[in-house]
Motif scaffolding. Sequence first.
Motif, PDB file in Angstrom:
ATOM      1  N   LYS A   2       0.824  -1.198   0.000  1.00 56.57           N
ATOM      2  CA  LYS A   2       0.000   0.000   0.000  1.00 56.57           C
ATOM      3  C   LYS A   2       0.865   1.257   0.000  1.00 56.57           C
ATOM      4  N   ASN A  77      -4.077   4.982   7.552  1.00 56.90           N
ATOM      5  CA  ASN A  77      -5.271   4.174   7.788  1.00 56.90           C
ATOM      6  C   ASN A  77      -6.451   5.021   8.276  1.00 56.90           C
ATOM      7  N   GLU A  78      -6.554   6.237   7.770  1.00 53.37           N
ATOM      8  CA  GLU A  78      -7.675   7.118   8.089  1.00 53.37           C
ATOM      9  C   GLU A  78      -8.516   7.378   6.845  1.00 53.37           C
TER      10      GLU A  78
END
Length: 160
Positions: A2, A77-78
């Motif tokens: 990612k 990861n928001e």
Amino acid sequence: MKQVSTLFLKIAVILIGIPILALCIFLVPKLGDLAAQLLPEAAYIKYLVWIVFYASAIPFYFALYQAFKLLRYIDKNEAFSQISVKALMKIKYCAVTISVLHVLVLPLFYLFTEIDDAPGVIFVGLLVPFASMVIAVFAAVLQKLLQEAIDIKSENDLTV
């Protein structure tokens, strides 16, 4: 994986901004001069061309900044948060603003078409507004999907 894909997209966002900066520095003044030469009775048209193109560069770079922030949210990861929805909303508004500004310039393209007798110039003038509206619709759809995903996630968190 990612991190690599978001790094690639961050580099792409930066590389998208460089040609537009070059166009603003080198091409826009020449376009303004060309407009003044083609319409000598309205020499002020040069400044109108400059204002529209430079004014549309501001929301363009703001949208690129929002896209960069969105990629940072994905790294942290928001991605499924309200700040991501707000970033997409700002991108949508910037795209609509760019489209409206370039639609305002379409009468100039018509005047150039009349002078040069080249009807394809109007289609060239429609490229930027059309592309901006496609981006606005895409951002609106992503914003709505992301908001629905956040709502579903919050419902699931409340039921557990």
